[in-house]
Design a protein around this motif. Structure first.
Motif, PDB file in Angstrom:
ATOM      1  N   PRO A   1       0.371  -1.424   0.084  1.00 12.57           N
ATOM      2  CA  PRO A   1       0.428   0.211  -0.033  1.00 12.57           C
ATOM      3  C   PRO A   1       0.636   1.288  -0.061  1.00 12.57           C
ATOM      4  CG  PRO A   1      -0.165  -0.589   2.025  1.00 12.57           C
ATOM      5  CD  PRO A   1       1.134  -1.675   0.900  1.00 12.57           C
ATOM      6  N   VAL A   2       1.970   1.539   0.538  1.00  9.42           N
ATOM      7  CA  VAL A   2       3.391   2.124  -0.038  1.00  9.42           C
ATOM      8  C   VAL A   2       3.459   3.253  -1.292  1.00  9.42           C
ATOM      9  CG1 VAL A   2       4.991   3.567   1.560  1.00  9.42           C
ATOM     10  CG2 VAL A   2       3.609   1.808   2.415  1.00  9.42           C
ATOM     11  N   ARG A   3       3.003   3.903  -1.512  1.00  6.89           N
ATOM     12  CA  ARG A   3       4.072   4.291  -2.688  1.00  6.89           C
ATOM     13  C   ARG A   3       4.764   4.989  -2.388  1.00  6.89           C
ATOM     14  NH1 ARG A   3       3.080   8.966  -6.181  1.00  6.89           N
ATOM     15  NH2 ARG A   3       2.052   8.203  -8.336  1.00  6.89           N
ATOM     16  N   ILE A   4       5.818   4.594  -3.510  1.00  6.39           N
ATOM     17  CA  ILE A   4       7.505   5.385  -2.998  1.00  6.39           C
ATOM     18  C   ILE A   4       7.649   5.637  -4.455  1.00  6.39           C
ATOM     19  CG2 ILE A   4       8.166   3.772  -1.334  1.00  6.39           C
ATOM     20  CD1 ILE A   4       8.871   1.406  -3.511  1.00  6.39           C
ATOM     21  N   PRO A   5       8.917   6.719  -4.603  1.00  9.62           N
ATOM     22  CA  PRO A   5       9.535   7.350  -5.401  1.00  9.62           C
ATOM     23  C   PRO A   5       9.310   6.256  -7.062  1.00  9.62           C
ATOM     24  CG  PRO A   5      10.561   8.384  -3.766  1.00  9.62           C
ATOM     25  CD  PRO A   5       9.767   6.509  -3.240  1.00  9.62           C
ATOM     26  N   GLN A   6       9.634   6.586  -7.941  1.00  9.76           N
ATOM     27  CA  GLN A   6       9.647   6.232  -9.128  1.00  9.76           C
ATOM     28  C   GLN A   6      11.123   6.584  -9.401  1.00  9.76           C
ATOM     29  OE1 GLN A   6       7.547   4.884 -13.378  1.00  9.76           O
ATOM     30  NE2 GLN A   6       9.482   3.896 -11.968  1.00  9.76           N
ATOM     31  N   ILE A   7      11.946   5.492  -9.115  1.00  6.09           N
ATOM     32  CA  ILE A   7      13.418   5.477 -10.161  1.00  6.09           C
ATOM     33  C   ILE A   7      13.559   5.587 -11.295  1.00  6.09           C
ATOM     34  CG2 ILE A   7      15.544   4.505  -9.386  1.00  6.09           C
ATOM     35  CD1 ILE A   7      15.425   4.163  -6.481  1.00  6.09           C
ATOM     36  N   LEU A   8      14.216   6.169 -12.116  1.00  9.74           N
ATOM     37  CA  LEU A   8      14.128   5.546 -13.921  1.00  9.74           C
ATOM     38  C   LEU A   8      16.122   6.239 -13.584  1.00  9.74           C
ATOM     39  CD1 LEU A   8      13.943   5.389 -16.815  1.00  9.74           C
ATOM     40  CD2 LEU A   8      13.144   7.637 -16.448  1.00  9.74           C
ATOM     41  N   LEU A   9      16.639   4.656 -14.278  1.00  9.56           N
ATOM     42  CA  LEU A   9      17.588   5.061 -14.685  1.00  9.56           C
ATOM     43  C   LEU A   9      17.877   5.219 -15.862  1.00  9.56           C
ATOM     44  CD1 LEU A   9      19.303   2.091 -12.722  1.00  9.56           C
ATOM     45  CD2 LEU A   9      18.861   4.742 -11.968  1.00  9.56           C
ATOM     46  N   GLU A  10      18.940   6.238 -16.916  1.00  4.93           N
ATOM     47  CA  GLU A  10      18.537   6.092 -17.639  1.00  4.93           C
ATOM     48  C   GLU A  10      19.905   6.013 -18.408  1.00  4.93           C
ATOM     49  OE1 GLU A  10      15.243   9.370 -19.882  1.00  4.93           O
ATOM     50  OE2 GLU A  10      17.493  10.121 -19.603  1.00  4.93           O
ATOM     51  N   THR A  11      20.414   5.029 -19.595  1.00  4.10           N
ATOM     52  CA  THR A  11      22.079   5.158 -19.906  1.00  4.10           C
ATOM     53  C   THR A  11      22.008   4.704 -21.102  1.00  4.10           C
ATOM     54  OG1 THR A  11      22.151   3.134 -17.951  1.00  4.10           O
ATOM     55  CG2 THR A  11      24.019   3.100 -19.982  1.00  4.10           C
TER      56      THR A  11
END
Length: 338
Positions: A232-242
């Protein structure tokens, strides 16, 4: 990172809030994986790693405080001692030899030594409101996205938005594909790794490093999908661009004679469906939560930045000591391609 540079790259016209975007230099490239293969030197396949210099062969979350044990970070924000890593892309020449594909910095981050661009978001990248509340990760938190063994499109659908972009120029951000591009890419291949955005609120890790996190019940993080009751806990979206600098390998005379694409992951995957990434949280104190709660764009006054020259100085010793950069007759570790 200048606003006008980012706006030009993404077509944005106004700043938003609670979104961080920052570059990280290369910390090291070697066959180590303290999340999946703790204690193994070397691990089965090669990885490229960014972040805090406490990265090591073993990093038990109960005894390894990334903040306390790191003396520098290869990332722009000095409070971020997290570690992020992915496998490495190799070019397989027509004669059967392999050459590591270098990474290149994105526009506005020139002179960065390889590395990646990292995002933390409270809403979709192009949502100019960025007003949703998210709970920052806790000390000891870690997770893995993707599966090194996957080789088909159907398997790859288990993970949302692990994609590739065949860059025509610096601003290319579509279309995205689940497998390797099949034609030469003038500006390189961008690999995107988007992590799950729902947490069970209890476990900092799980045996497979995935079960304690989940995707929204329906849709994606970008579409505002609700988190499942189990997570149920909304966490940040992590996006990695390489961005993999494939330009010098674009001569099709070097490609396989059957015309198939020539790139393979260091894990032995020539399809692209096995793409995966690892994350070990290591932000100092509550700096990430404050940053996500702030109404700023790209960076925030609460975080300190360092120069690219300082980022480039943060490295770790080569603990494996093997040749990864010559023209090789086999992938590092003798990994078979399939």
């Amino acid at each position: 990172m200048k606003w006008n540079t980012l706006a030009a790259a993404f077509g944005l016209v106004a700043p938003s809030s609670a979104l961080l975007r920052f570059g990280c230099s290369q910390l090291t490239v070697q066959r180590l994986d303290p999340l999946v293969n703790p204690g193994s030197n070397p691990s089965p396949h090669l990885h490229q790693i960014i972040g805090g210099n406490s990265f090591n062969v073993s990093m038990d979350h109960a005894n390894h405080d990334l903040v306390a044990k790191s003396t520098c970070t290869s990332c722009q924000f000095t409070e971020d001692f997290s570690n992020y890593w992915t496998a490495v892309i190799y070019f397989k020449a027509r004669n059967g030899t392999y050459k590591r594909v270098p990474q290149r910095p994105q526009q506005g981050m020139e002179n960065t030594n390889g590395g990646m661009v990292v995002y933390y978001m409270s809403d979709a990248l192009f949502d100019t409101a960025q007003k949703s509340k998210v709970t920052a990760f806790k000390p000891g938190f870690r997770m893995l996205i993707g599966d090194v063994n996957y080789r088909t499109r159907e398997q790859a659908r288990d993970f949302r938005q692990l994609t590739y972009i065949c860059m025509q120029n610096e601003g290319t951000r579509e279309p995205e594909t689940l497998d390797f591009p099949t034609k030469p890419c003038p500006a390189g291949i961008m690999a995107n790794h988007r992590f799950p955005t729902c947490w069970d609120g209890v476990n900092l890790d799980s045996p497979n490093h995935r079960d304690h996190v989940a995707y929204p019940e329906t849709g994606t993080f970008e579409s505002g999908g609700k988190c499942p009751a189990t997570h149920p806990v909304r966490i940040p979206q992590i996006l990695l661009e390489t961005v993999w600098d494939t330009k010098k390998f674009n001569d099709k005379a070097l490609w396989p004679s059957d015309g198939s694409q020539p790139f393979v992951w260091s894990s032995g995957d020539k399809t692209g469906f096995s793409t995966h990434a690892d994350y070990l949280f290591g932000w100092k104190d509550d700096s990430l939560q404050k940053a996500m709660d702030a109404h700023t764009y790209v960076s925030t006054p609460s975080l300190k930045t360092q120069t690219i020259a300082q980022q480039n100085k943060c490295t770790v010793p080569d603990m494996v000591r093997e040749d990864i950069d010559s023209w090789l007759t086999a992938l590092p570790g003798g990994v078979m391609v399939n």
